[in-house]
Design a protein around this motif. Structure first.
Motif, short mmCIF file in Angstrom:
data_model
loop_
_atom_site.label_atom_id
_atom_site.label_comp_id
_atom_site.label_asym_id
_atom_site.label_seq_id
_atom_site.Cartn_x
_atom_site.Cartn_y
_atom_site.Cartn_z
N GLY A 10 5.56 0.62 11.50
CA GLY A 10 6.85 0.35 10.90
C GLY A 10 6.83 0.21 9.39
N PHE A 11 8.01 -0.05 8.85
CA PHE A 11 8.18 -0.16 7.41
C PHE A 11 9.41 -1.00 7.12
CE2 PHE A 11 10.68 3.44 8.78
CZ PHE A 11 11.84 3.37 8.03
N ARG A 12 9.57 -1.37 5.87
CA ARG A 12 10.75 -2.11 5.43
C ARG A 12 11.50 -1.22 4.43
NH1 ARG A 12 9.51 -7.91 3.69
NH2 ARG A 12 9.54 -8.12 5.95
N LEU A 13 12.82 -1.21 4.53
CA LEU A 13 13.66 -0.48 3.60
C LEU A 13 14.57 -1.49 2.92
CD1 LEU A 13 14.19 2.44 2.68
CD2 LEU A 13 15.99 2.55 4.40
N ALA A 39 1.21 -5.77 6.91
CA ALA A 39 2.21 -6.69 7.47
C ALA A 39 3.01 -7.29 6.33
CB ALA A 39 1.53 -7.78 8.31
N LEU A 40 4.32 -7.25 6.44
CA LEU A 40 5.20 -7.78 5.40
C LEU A 40 5.75 -9.13 5.83
CD1 LEU A 40 7.04 -4.41 4.73
CD2 LEU A 40 5.27 -5.45 3.29
N GLN A 41 5.88 -10.04 4.90
CA GLN A 41 6.34 -11.41 5.18
C GLN A 41 7.85 -11.50 5.14
OE1 GLN A 41 3.95 -13.77 6.01
NE2 GLN A 41 2.65 -11.94 5.89
N PRO A 77 0.81 -1.22 0.00
CA PRO A 77 0.00 0.00 0.00
C PRO A 77 0.85 1.28 0.00
CG PRO A 77 -0.94 -1.60 1.52
CD PRO A 77 0.39 -2.16 1.06
N VAL A 78 1.98 1.25 0.70
CA VAL A 78 2.96 2.34 0.62
C VAL A 78 4.20 1.76 -0.02
CG1 VAL A 78 4.40 3.94 1.93
CG2 VAL A 78 2.05 3.49 2.69
N HIS A 79 4.61 2.35 -1.15
CA HIS A 79 5.82 1.90 -1.85
C HIS A 79 6.49 3.14 -2.43
CE1 HIS A 79 7.85 -1.26 -4.68
NE2 HIS A 79 8.72 -0.37 -4.21
N ILE A 80 7.53 3.59 -1.75
CA ILE A 80 8.24 4.80 -2.12
C ILE A 80 9.67 4.42 -2.52
CG2 ILE A 80 9.09 7.05 -1.29
CD1 ILE A 80 5.99 6.81 -1.38
N LEU A 81 10.18 5.05 -3.56
CA LEU A 81 11.57 4.87 -3.95
C LEU A 81 12.36 6.08 -3.45
CD1 LEU A 81 11.10 3.67 -7.62
CD2 LEU A 81 11.58 2.28 -5.60
N VAL A 121 20.06 9.43 2.77
CA VAL A 121 18.95 8.62 2.27
C VAL A 121 18.25 7.93 3.44
CG1 VAL A 121 18.29 6.65 0.83
CG2 VAL A 121 19.99 8.27 -0.01
N GLN A 122 19.01 7.42 4.38
CA GLN A 122 18.43 6.76 5.55
C GLN A 122 17.59 7.74 6.37
OE1 GLN A 122 18.96 3.38 6.47
NE2 GLN A 122 19.98 3.10 4.53
N LEU A 123 18.11 8.95 6.59
CA LEU A 123 17.34 9.97 7.31
C LEU A 123 16.07 10.34 6.55
CD1 LEU A 123 20.17 12.34 8.56
CD2 LEU A 123 18.65 10.95 9.97
N ALA A 124 16.18 10.46 5.24
CA ALA A 124 15.00 10.78 4.43
C ALA A 124 13.96 9.67 4.54
CB ALA A 124 15.41 10.99 2.97
N ALA A 125 14.40 8.42 4.60
CA ALA A 125 13.45 7.30 4.74
C ALA A 125 12.65 7.45 6.02
CB ALA A 125 14.21 5.97 4.72
N ALA A 126 13.31 7.77 7.11
CA ALA A 126 12.60 7.95 8.39
C ALA A 126 11.63 9.13 8.30
CB ALA A 126 13.59 8.16 9.53
N ARG A 127 12.04 10.22 7.66
CA ARG A 127 11.16 11.38 7.52
C ARG A 127 9.93 11.05 6.68
NH1 ARG A 127 16.31 15.11 6.59
NH2 ARG A 127 16.68 15.65 8.78
N VAL A 128 10.15 10.35 5.58
CA VAL A 128 9.03 9.97 4.70
C VAL A 128 8.10 9.01 5.44
CG1 VAL A 128 8.43 8.71 2.59
CG2 VAL A 128 10.27 10.43 2.55
N ALA A 129 8.66 8.05 6.15
CA ALA A 129 7.83 7.09 6.90
C ALA A 129 6.95 7.82 7.92
CB ALA A 129 8.71 6.06 7.59
N LYS A 130 7.51 8.78 8.62
CA LYS A 130 6.71 9.58 9.57
C LYS A 130 5.62 10.34 8.84
CE LYS A 130 9.89 10.45 13.38
NZ LYS A 130 10.62 11.48 14.14
N GLN A 131 5.99 10.97 7.74
CA GLN A 131 5.04 11.74 6.92
C GLN A 131 3.88 10.88 6.46
OE1 GLN A 131 7.07 13.83 3.67
NE2 GLN A 131 5.39 13.30 2.31
N LEU A 132 4.14 9.61 6.20
CA LEU A 132 3.13 8.68 5.69
C LEU A 132 2.49 7.84 6.79
CD1 LEU A 132 4.93 7.62 2.41
CD2 LEU A 132 3.08 9.29 2.67
N ASN A 133 2.68 8.27 8.04
CA ASN A 133 2.05 7.63 9.20
C ASN A 133 2.46 6.17 9.40
OD1 ASN A 133 0.55 10.02 9.89
ND2 ASN A 133 -0.76 9.55 8.14
N LEU A 134 3.73 5.87 9.15
CA LEU A 134 4.23 4.51 9.34
C LEU A 134 5.02 4.36 10.63
CD1 LEU A 134 5.43 3.76 5.70
CD2 LEU A 134 3.30 3.02 6.79
N GLU A 135 5.09 5.41 11.42
CA GLU A 135 5.94 5.39 12.61
C GLU A 135 5.48 4.33 13.62
OE1 GLU A 135 8.12 8.60 15.51
OE2 GLU A 135 6.30 9.20 14.47
#
Length: 114
Positions: A81-84, A108-110, A36-40, A64-78
Motif C-alpha cells: 500500500g501507499f498514502r496519497l 510503514a507510515l504512522q 523511501p517512495v515519494h512521488i508528486l 490524478v487518482q488513476l495515475a496514482a494507482a498506476r504509479v503505485a503498481k509500477q513502483l511495487n506498492l500494490e
C-alpha cells in the motif's frame, strides 16, 4: 502561471525525474523525499488550490487518482500500500500553489501524520 515551479516542470523548463506522464497528469520524484517512495502527482493544468477547482476540473482530479494507482503498481506498492496526501493552503503545509498529491510508500507510515 509563469512563476509556478510545477508549471515549469510540465513545460520541461525545470528538470524532474518523471515516472509517469500522460496528456493530463505528470508524476515525478520529490527532491526532498519523506519516505523511501515519494512521488508528486500534478495535473498539468494549473489549479492553485482545491478552492479553485471548477466543475470542468472533476475529470482531471479523477485522472490524478488513476495515475496514482498506476504509479503505485509500477513502483511495487500494490501489496503493502501507499498514502496519497494533498495539502491545501498554508496551515495545511501547501508550499507550492499548484494542486499536487504526495504518494508516499516503501515503509510503514504512522498516523496521525502531524
Amino acid at each position: 502561471m509563469q512563476d509556478c515551479v510545477f508549471c515549469k516542470i510540465v513545460k520541461k523548463e525545470i528538470p524532474a525525474e518523471i515516472v509517469y506522464e500522460d496528456e493530463h497528469v505528470m508524476a515525478f520524484k520529490d527532491i526532498h523525499p519523506a519516505a523511501p517512495v515519494h512521488i508528486l502527482l500534478i495535473p498539468k493544468k494549473h489549479i492553485s488550490t482545491f478552492f479553485d477547482l471548477t466543475d470542468e476540473d472533476v475529470s482531471i482530479i479523477g485522472r490524478v487518482q488513476l495515475a496514482a494507482a498506476r504509479v503505485a503498481k509500477q513502483l511495487n506498492l500494490e501489496e503493502k500500500g501507499f498514502r496519497l496526501v494533498s495539502n491545501c493552503k498554508e496551515d495545511a503545509g501547501q508550499l507550492i500553489f499548484h494542486i499536487h498529491y504526495h504518494l508516499l510508500g516503501g515503509r510503514a507510515l504512522q498516523w496521525p501524520p502531524g
